[in-house]
Design a protein around this motif. Structure first.
Motif, PDB file in Angstrom:
ATOM      1  N   LYS A 199       0.826  -1.204   0.000  1.00  0.00           N
ATOM      2  CA  LYS A 199       0.000   0.000   0.000  1.00  0.00           C
ATOM      3  C   LYS A 199       0.864   1.259   0.000  1.00  0.00           C
ATOM      4  O   LYS A 199       1.927   1.306   0.603  1.00  0.00           O
ATOM      5  N   GLU A 201       0.384   3.973   1.531  1.00  0.00           N
ATOM      6  CA  GLU A 201       0.554   4.555   2.863  1.00  0.00           C
ATOM      7  C   GLU A 201       1.757   3.970   3.585  1.00  0.00           C
ATOM      8  O   GLU A 201       2.416   4.650   4.369  1.00  0.00           O
ATOM      9  N   GLU A 202       2.044   2.689   3.329  1.00  0.00           N
ATOM     10  CA  GLU A 202       3.224   2.075   3.949  1.00  0.00           C
ATOM     11  C   GLU A 202       4.498   2.755   3.471  1.00  0.00           C
ATOM     12  O   GLU A 202       5.413   3.030   4.258  1.00  0.00           O
ATOM     13  N   LYS A 204       4.739   5.795   2.146  1.00  0.00           N
ATOM     14  CA  LYS A 204       4.748   7.179   2.624  1.00  0.00           C
ATOM     15  C   LYS A 204       5.256   7.259   4.060  1.00  0.00           C
ATOM     16  O   LYS A 204       6.014   8.165   4.426  1.00  0.00           O
ATOM     17  N   SER A 205       4.873   6.299   4.886  1.00  0.00           N
ATOM     18  CA  SER A 205       5.329   6.286   6.287  1.00  0.00           C
ATOM     19  C   SER A 205       6.840   6.130   6.371  1.00  0.00           C
ATOM     20  O   SER A 205       7.502   6.781   7.194  1.00  0.00           O
ATOM     21  N   ARG A 206       7.403   5.284   5.512  1.00  0.00           N
ATOM     22  CA  ARG A 206       8.860   5.112   5.499  1.00  0.00           C
ATOM     23  C   ARG A 206       9.554   6.413   5.109  1.00  0.00           C
ATOM     24  O   ARG A 206      10.581   6.788   5.688  1.00  0.00           O
ATOM     25  N   LYS A 208       8.393   9.455   5.480  1.00  0.00           N
ATOM     26  CA  LYS A 208       8.232  10.434   6.551  1.00  0.00           C
ATOM     27  C   LYS A 208       9.223  10.228   7.683  1.00  0.00           C
ATOM     28  O   LYS A 208       9.649  11.171   8.345  1.00  0.00           O
ATOM     29  N   GLU A 209       9.598   8.979   7.919  1.00  0.00           N
ATOM     30  CA  GLU A 209      10.575   8.695   8.970  1.00  0.00           C
ATOM     31  C   GLU A 209      11.910   9.353   8.659  1.00  0.00           C
ATOM     32  O   GLU A 209      12.589   9.859   9.558  1.00  0.00           O
ATOM     33  N   LYS A 210      12.298   9.346   7.388  1.00  0.00           N
ATOM     34  CA  LYS A 210      13.585   9.935   7.004  1.00  0.00           C
ATOM     35  C   LYS A 210      13.467  11.423   6.704  1.00  0.00           C
ATOM     36  O   LYS A 210      14.416  12.195   6.940  1.00  0.00           O
ATOM     37  N   PRO A 212      10.968  14.059   7.844  1.00  0.00           N
ATOM     38  CA  PRO A 212       9.789  14.447   8.631  1.00  0.00           C
ATOM     39  C   PRO A 212       9.172  15.783   8.235  1.00  0.00           C
ATOM     40  O   PRO A 212       8.030  16.077   8.598  1.00  0.00           O
ATOM     41  N   SER A 216       2.383  18.078   1.676  1.00  0.00           N
ATOM     42  CA  SER A 216       1.597  17.745   0.492  1.00  0.00           C
ATOM     43  C   SER A 216       1.882  18.760  -0.598  1.00  0.00           C
ATOM     44  O   SER A 216       2.000  19.957  -0.338  1.00  0.00           O
ATOM     45  N   ASN A 242      -2.995   5.191  -5.353  1.00  0.00           N
ATOM     46  CA  ASN A 242      -3.506   4.135  -4.479  1.00  0.00           C
ATOM     47  C   ASN A 242      -4.897   3.701  -4.940  1.00  0.00           C
ATOM     48  O   ASN A 242      -5.886   3.871  -4.223  1.00  0.00           O
TER      49      ASN A 242
END
Length: 336
Positions: A199, A201-202, A204-206, A208-210, A212, A216, A242
């Motif tokens: 997905k 979103e998965e 995107k989360s990765r 965002k971790e690097k 922050p 948009s 998506n």
């Protein structure tokens, strides 16, 4: 033109060939029977459909395949579509194998954008996915494309157990290069049904971790459904299509024309109108426009990819459209 759900339909994707010079595992993993030339739309027929569609409000055209650049004189066809009155934007989706030799000609048209399919940066993984040892050729063509100034997008289909560990590296192409990197959820069509999607979103989360401080991207980029993020540190943008986890059907603005002349209002269903047979049976330009118009007017409300069995979508479709079965054809037969 407005469909029955008040959506403005102004974008048509045109597949000009079923053929491809790669054998991607989720699309065309084996050699296919070569179609006779008479089995696909001629360039004259494609241009006639474009003229009729433009008179109905189609303003944007995407040229797809198979691999569109394998068809002889594809550049001249693209040039003529670009010159069609009412058509404002023409873009191309390619696997990149033939980009290096055609980029200069595409820039002269001038083409409004190119999407390059690239699922990996590892030559060995590239060969595993595509069945061909062409990574260096594709990468060289991509670099030439970027230097040409043609707006460039890189399309990546995330696949668990295949390119999963590379997704951050692919995303960071948008950090280092003036490109849009888009992650496209695997479509459950044809061979794609055999793959477990990742997905958006998965991913995107990765990211965002690097990074922050990402935000948009408010500026509209292209004509499709991608949602973009960006950062002041990046040269480009990262987008997510998506289609499965987050339906965007409410804002869908497109129809699809297959290389065999089948006009599809929705990717999900096998419904459509056989424009090739109609034209070869002698329909007038007005009758052709009426066929296209009725297909647009009866475009279904939404896809139904979350259901694996054959099903009927809830809204009825006119008699010109075939029965409402789920699409069974492979993606290369529909158009990327």
């Amino acid at each position: 033109m407005i469909d029955q759900y008040k959506r403005q339909i102004d974008y048509m994707r045109i597949s000009i060939t079923d053929r491809c010079n790669l054998r991607c595992t989720y699309c065309m993993p084996v050699d296919i029977e070569r179609l006779e030339h008479e089995s696909i739309l001629t360039y004259e027929e494609i241009l006639r459909i474009c003229r009729s569609a433009s008179e109905l409000g189609i303003r944007k055209i995407k040229i797809t395949g198979g691999e569109p650049l394998v068809r002889k004189d594809a550049i001249n066809l693209i040039k003529e579509i670009k010159a069609t009155p009412g058509i404002d934007f023409v873009t191309l989706t390619t696997n990149g194998v033939l980009l290096e030799e055609h980029t200069e000609a595409l820039a002269k048209i001038p083409l409004d954008g190119v999407n390059v399919s690239l699922d990996t940066l590892n030559p060995n993984t590239f060969k595993k996915i595509t069945g061909r040892d062409e990574f260096v050729t594709v990468w060289s063509g991509l670099q030439k494309l970027i230097k040409s100034g043609i707006p460039t997008k890189i399309n990546c289909v995330p696949q668990k157990g295949v390119n999963e560990v590379e997704l951050m590296d692919i995303a960071e192409l948008a950090v280092k290069l003036p490109v849009d990197v888009r992650f496209i959820e695997m479509m459950p069509i044809g061979y794609g049904k055999e793959y477990e999607p990742i997905k958006g979103e998965e991913i995107k989360s990765r990211i965002k971790e690097k990074y922050p401080n990402i935000a948009s991207q408010k500026k509209i980029r292209g004509f499709g459904p991608a949602e973009y993020i960006t950062s002041e540190e990046w040269m480009g943008n990262i987008g997510f299509i998506n289609a499965i986890s987050h339906k965007f059907c409410a804002s869908c603005n497109r129809i699809r024309l297959t290389s065999r002349g089948f006009l599809k209002p929705c990717l999900c269903y096998g419904d459509g109108i056989d424009l090739m047979t109609a034209m070869r049976s002698g329909v007038s330009d007005m009758e052709l426009k009426n066929l296209i118009s009725r297909a647009i007017e009866k475009k279904p409300l939404e896809h139904n990819f979350d259901r694996q069995e054959d099903s009927f979508h809830p809204d009825s479709i006119s008699q010109e459209l075939k029965r409402n079965n789920m699409e069974k054809r492979e993606m290369f037969k529909i158009g990327g």
